[in-house]
Design a protein around this motif. Structure first.
Motif, mmCIF file in Angstrom:
data_model
loop_
_atom_site.group_PDB
_atom_site.id
_atom_site.type_symbol
_atom_site.label_atom_id
_atom_site.label_comp_id
_atom_site.label_asym_id
_atom_site.label_seq_id
_atom_site.Cartn_x
_atom_site.Cartn_y
_atom_site.Cartn_z
ATOM 1 N N ILE A 186 0.853 -1.193 0.000
ATOM 2 C CA ILE A 186 0.000 0.000 0.000
ATOM 3 C C ILE A 186 0.884 1.237 0.000
ATOM 4 O O ILE A 186 1.763 1.381 0.858
ATOM 5 C CB ILE A 186 -0.916 -0.029 1.235
ATOM 6 N N THR A 187 0.663 2.101 -0.968
ATOM 7 C CA THR A 187 1.602 3.219 -1.174
ATOM 8 C C THR A 187 0.873 4.567 -1.257
ATOM 9 O O THR A 187 -0.289 4.620 -1.652
ATOM 10 C CB THR A 187 2.401 2.987 -2.471
ATOM 11 N N LEU A 212 8.248 4.391 -4.461
ATOM 12 C CA LEU A 212 7.835 3.733 -3.217
ATOM 13 C C LEU A 212 7.230 2.358 -3.493
ATOM 14 O O LEU A 212 7.461 1.413 -2.738
ATOM 15 C CB LEU A 212 6.850 4.627 -2.459
ATOM 16 N N PRO A 215 -2.330 1.163 -5.191
ATOM 17 C CA PRO A 215 -1.838 2.539 -5.333
ATOM 18 C C PRO A 215 -2.805 3.527 -4.689
ATOM 19 O O PRO A 215 -3.985 3.222 -4.508
ATOM 20 C CB PRO A 215 -1.804 2.751 -6.847
ATOM 21 N N ALA A 216 -2.300 4.707 -4.367
ATOM 22 C CA ALA A 216 -3.146 5.758 -3.793
ATOM 23 C C ALA A 216 -4.145 6.240 -4.839
ATOM 24 O O ALA A 216 -3.851 6.231 -6.043
ATOM 25 C CB ALA A 216 -2.273 6.920 -3.323
ATOM 26 N N GLY A 255 2.962 5.461 4.349
ATOM 27 C CA GLY A 255 1.954 6.508 4.476
ATOM 28 C C GLY A 255 2.032 7.192 5.821
ATOM 29 O O GLY A 255 3.109 7.280 6.431
ATOM 30 N N SER A 256 0.892 7.662 6.290
ATOM 31 C CA SER A 256 0.851 8.458 7.522
ATOM 32 C C SER A 256 0.974 7.582 8.770
ATOM 33 O O SER A 256 0.721 6.368 8.719
ATOM 34 C CB SER A 256 -0.472 9.215 7.567
ATOM 35 N N ARG A 288 -3.225 1.955 12.207
ATOM 36 C CA ARG A 288 -4.392 1.144 11.831
ATOM 37 C C ARG A 288 -3.924 -0.211 11.241
ATOM 38 O O ARG A 288 -4.482 -1.254 11.554
ATOM 39 C CB ARG A 288 -5.231 1.937 10.812
ATOM 40 N N GLU A 321 6.440 2.311 6.661
ATOM 41 C CA GLU A 321 7.305 3.458 6.322
ATOM 42 C C GLU A 321 6.449 4.695 6.501
ATOM 43 O O GLU A 321 5.568 4.967 5.678
ATOM 44 C CB GLU A 321 7.765 3.352 4.856
ATOM 45 N N GLY A 353 5.849 8.824 8.549
ATOM 46 C CA GLY A 353 6.266 10.212 8.379
ATOM 47 C C GLY A 353 7.538 10.581 9.119
ATOM 48 O O GLY A 353 8.202 9.741 9.725
ATOM 49 N N GLY A 354 7.874 11.871 9.051
ATOM 50 C CA GLY A 354 9.096 12.336 9.710
ATOM 51 C C GLY A 354 9.020 13.799 10.110
ATOM 52 O O GLY A 354 8.123 14.539 9.680
ATOM 53 N N ARG A 404 -6.540 19.416 -0.448
ATOM 54 C CA ARG A 404 -6.500 19.089 0.986
ATOM 55 C C ARG A 404 -5.111 19.357 1.555
ATOM 56 O O ARG A 404 -4.956 19.716 2.718
ATOM 57 C CB ARG A 404 -7.015 17.666 1.194
ATOM 58 N N PHE A 450 4.134 18.379 6.054
ATOM 59 C CA PHE A 450 4.107 17.871 4.681
ATOM 60 C C PHE A 450 3.844 19.025 3.698
ATOM 61 O O PHE A 450 2.995 18.947 2.817
ATOM 62 C CB PHE A 450 3.077 16.743 4.535
ATOM 63 N N LEU A 479 12.943 9.588 11.460
ATOM 64 C CA LEU A 479 13.160 9.039 10.111
ATOM 65 C C LEU A 479 14.535 9.376 9.548
ATOM 66 O O LEU A 479 15.314 8.502 9.200
ATOM 67 C CB LEU A 479 12.058 9.535 9.162
HETATM 68 P P1 NAD Z 1 -2.119 8.007 4.134
HETATM 69 O O1 NAD Z 1 -1.769 7.161 5.298
HETATM 70 O O2 NAD Z 1 -3.377 8.804 4.210
HETATM 71 O O3 NAD Z 1 -2.294 7.080 2.828
HETATM 72 C C1 NAD Z 1 -1.234 6.311 2.297
HETATM 73 C C2 NAD Z 1 -1.798 5.137 1.537
HETATM 74 O O4 NAD Z 1 -2.432 4.265 2.454
HETATM 75 C C3 NAD Z 1 -2.875 5.479 0.506
HETATM 76 O O5 NAD Z 1 -2.783 4.563 -0.566
HETATM 77 C C4 NAD Z 1 -4.168 5.261 1.276
HETATM 78 O O6 NAD Z 1 -5.269 4.986 0.439
HETATM 79 C C5 NAD Z 1 -3.782 4.054 2.116
HETATM 80 N N1 NAD Z 1 -4.491 3.876 3.379
HETATM 81 C C6 NAD Z 1 -4.714 4.814 4.334
HETATM 82 N N2 NAD Z 1 -5.349 4.243 5.388
HETATM 83 C C7 NAD Z 1 -5.476 2.930 5.100
HETATM 84 C C8 NAD Z 1 -6.041 1.816 5.789
HETATM 85 N N3 NAD Z 1 -6.596 1.932 6.989
HETATM 86 N N4 NAD Z 1 -5.984 0.613 5.206
HETATM 87 C C9 NAD Z 1 -5.413 0.456 4.000
HETATM 88 N N5 NAD Z 1 -4.889 1.471 3.279
HETATM 89 C C10 NAD Z 1 -4.929 2.687 3.828
HETATM 90 O O7 NAD Z 1 -0.877 8.893 3.816
HETATM 91 P P2 NAD Z 1 -0.772 10.114 2.802
HETATM 92 O O8 NAD Z 1 -1.191 11.342 3.479
HETATM 93 O O9 NAD Z 1 -1.404 9.779 1.512
HETATM 94 O O10 NAD Z 1 0.826 10.129 2.556
HETATM 95 C C11 NAD Z 1 1.664 11.013 3.183
HETATM 96 C C12 NAD Z 1 2.338 10.344 4.370
HETATM 97 O O11 NAD Z 1 3.174 9.288 3.916
HETATM 98 C C13 NAD Z 1 3.258 11.291 5.101
HETATM 99 O O12 NAD Z 1 3.099 11.113 6.485
HETATM 100 C C14 NAD Z 1 4.638 10.855 4.655
HETATM 101 O O13 NAD Z 1 5.669 11.203 5.548
HETATM 102 C C15 NAD Z 1 4.455 9.395 4.527
HETATM 103 N N6 NAD Z 1 5.518 8.803 3.677
HETATM 104 C C16 NAD Z 1 6.485 8.018 4.247
HETATM 105 C C17 NAD Z 1 7.514 7.512 3.466
HETATM 106 C C18 NAD Z 1 8.601 6.652 4.056
HETATM 107 O O14 NAD Z 1 9.300 5.977 3.292
HETATM 108 N N7 NAD Z 1 8.816 6.646 5.362
HETATM 109 C C19 NAD Z 1 7.537 7.789 2.108
HETATM 110 C C20 NAD Z 1 6.558 8.601 1.573
HETATM 111 C C21 NAD Z 1 5.534 9.100 2.358
#
Ligand code: NAD
Length: 495
Positions: free
Chosen positions: A166-167, A175, A194-195, A245-246, A252, A267, A269-270, A347, A402, A428
């Motif tokens: 999940i990215t 990623l 994918p997102a 992701g976040s 979760r 992976e 945030g930071g 957003r 961000f 991070l």
């Molecule tokens: P997000 O968590 O809202 O979503 C990321 C992905 O997860 C999306 O595809 C989304 O649809 C999916 N998702 C969210 N909740 C889910 C759930 N409960 N079950 C399954 N899938 C779910 O994050 P975002 O706001 O889209 O991305 C930005 C965040 O990602 C920032 O915090 C950033 O720092 C982090 N990030 C981390 C890295 C790393 O390598 N450490 C790289 C890039 C981004």
């Protein structure tokens, strides 16, 4: 329709006309979506929808999970030798290289990554297939080990099973490649989600898999939003979730996986510190924190968003830093000269504007930026912003914004600098600036983050990347990135 203000030349309809966009790649076929749900891709430059693509539903996910499970339990993939699999992994990398210019363009189109940045960084994606393919080609997943009390045992690295990858939207192809290249090398089968803001890369990746004849069901791609993602991670057939992701999303995932003890890596945030020591060369420090404080409009997880400097040099650093930041060319991401494009979506703009207001309310000193650039009302643009004299307790120093917002934080002495650097729920990335390399390494070892650079900011696919604390669990990149997709089995040999 062409995206971008003056200078934008990319026409998505034309550029993507030869590519499959309307069907999902599941079980080795391009299948018709089970519902008529749609994702609207909004250009951050024009604020208009430039493409509508199907969104996967729960039924599509069921189909993808079944295909991946079937391919793992009964297909050839996990039972091939690593060398056999490596040929496919390397070939996917070659297919991806052919699509590099298009992958860079769709990155710019979907989320406004500046063309120059996208064109360079996108190469990390095929490089990951090259890197893991070469590890697989060495085929050393079985070790014969001497036992302490005589005899031998095999220590075998087996694939962990069916993996949900999940990215997020910020750097989608790179990623996704971290996970997919390593998981394929290990022998896993994959459901990639994918997102919803960046579904095109998943389609192009699937196309690469198809072109090299990857066995059916080994890679399945279902672009969708959070709810459908949540449905996916709850499927009992999924053995492991790889999530980028976040922090909220990561928690979760951990909660859901804990119920059935499914494996997971995160992976997240930071809020990474750049620690400038008094003996540092200011040109080197500024030369790093200008591009890496807010790369890609600050929407990169490893951004150096907290700049730590001694009280003695605070004003001097703030002065030099703000002069340099004022020179950043903000504008149309399609133009070669642009260094900072718009934020990726409405957003994101609302989020960043909220933090700018919070910084002011908390009493941080606004040095430069702080709002939308004058005369740029179309597109999600925001000024590169520096707050100075920021205290650790202020929201802008604690939370991941961000966006292109950096806090300069004064410290008393070296101990205080380390204390402030570590005073974060995140861990991070980071950087330490000093003329003394030994001291730089010693300081880097005291900062609780997964990645640090002395006098710069580096990332390399052969070196593991990941977070301490709430920045994540596990590593991507390097041989360590493969560990996340392998279970270790010990087989004691007779005799
Ligand atoms: P997000 O968590 O809202 O979503 C990321 C992905 O997860 C999306 O595809 C989304 O649809 C999916 N998702 C969210 N909740 C889910 C759930 N409960 N079950 C399954 N899938 C779910 O994050 P975002 O706001 O889209 O991305 C930005 C965040 O990602 C920032 O915090 C950033 O720092 C982090 N990030 C981390 C890295 C790393 O390598 N450490 C790289 C890039 C981004």
């Amino acid at each position: 329709m062409s995206i971008g203000a003056a200078g934008g030349t990319f026409d998505p309809q034309q550029a993507l006309s030869q590519h499959v966009l309307k069907n999902f790649y599941i079980g080795g076929d391009w299948v018709t979506p089970e519902s008529n749900r749609e994702l609207e891709l909004i250009s951050p430059v024009t604020e208009e929808c430039f493409l509508k693509l199907p969104e996967a539903s729960e039924k599509d996910v069921d189909r993808a999970v079944r295909a991946a499970r079937q391919a793992f339990d009964h297909g050839p993939w996990p039972r091939m030798t690593p060398q056999q699999r490596a040929k496919y992994v390397l070939a996917i990398g070659e297919e991806m290289k052919k699509r590099v210019p298009l992958l860079a363009d769709v990155w710019t189109a979907q989320i406004g990554a500046p063309k120059g940045f996208a064109g360079y960084i996108i190469n990390y994606a095929p490089q990951l297939f090259d890197y893991y393919g070469k590890i697989g080609a060495r085929g050393d997943f079985v070790e014969t080990r001497d036992m302490l009390n005589g005899g031998k045992a095999l220590v075998i690295r087996e694939p962990v099973g069916v993996v949900a990858i999940i990215t997020p939207w910020n750097a989608p192809m790179v990623l996704t490649s971290y996970g997919v290249a390593a998981a394929l090398t290990a022998g896993c089968t994959i459901v990639s989600k994918p997102a919803p803001e960046t579904p095109i890369e998943g389609q192009l990746l699937a196309e690469c898999a198809e072109a090299v004849g990857l066995p059916p069901g080994v890679l399945n791609v279902v672009p969708a939003g959070r709810e459908v993602g949540d449905y996916l991670i709850n499927r009992p057939e999924i053995d492991k979730v790889s999530f980028t992701g976040s922090v909220a999303g990561g928690k979760r995932i951990a909660e859901v996986c804990a119920k059935r003890l499914a494996r997971y890596t995160l992976e997240l945030g930071g809020k990474s510190p750049a620690v400038i020591m008094d003996d540092a060369d200011l040109n080197t420090a500024i030369g790093t924190i200008v591009p890496f404080g807010m790369p890609m409009t600050g929407q990169i997880c490893f951004s150096l968003t907290r700049v730590l400097v001694s009280k003695k040099r605070h004003d001097e650093v703030v002065d030099a830093y703000s002069k340099a930041v004022k020179q950043i060319a903000v504008g149309d991401p399609w133009k070669a000269e642009t260094q900072m494009g718009p934020l990726s979506m409405k957003r994101q703009l609302d989020r960043v504007m909220g933090y700018l207001e919070k910084g002011r309310q908390d009493g941080a000193k606004l040095v430069t930026g702080g709002g939308r650039p004058k005369d740029m009302n179309l597109g999600y643009y925001v000024e590169p912003t520096i707050f100075a004299n920021v205290d650790s307790n202020m929201t802008i120093a604690k939370e991941e914004i961000f966006g292109p917002v950096v806090s300069v934080m004064p410290y008393e002495d070296e101990e205080d600098a380390i204390r402030i650097a570590n005073n974060s729920t995140y861990g991070l990335s980071g950087a330490v600036f000093t003329k003394d390399p030994e001291k730089g390494i010693a300081l880097a070892r005291r900062i609780r983050t997964g990645n640090l650079t002395v006098n710069g900011l580096k990332l390399d696919n052969a070196v593991p990347f990941g977070g301490f604390k709430e920045s994540g669990i596990g590593r991507v990149g390097g041989p360590e990135g493969l560990d996340a997709y392998q279970e270790i089995k010990s087989v004691y040999l007779p005799g």
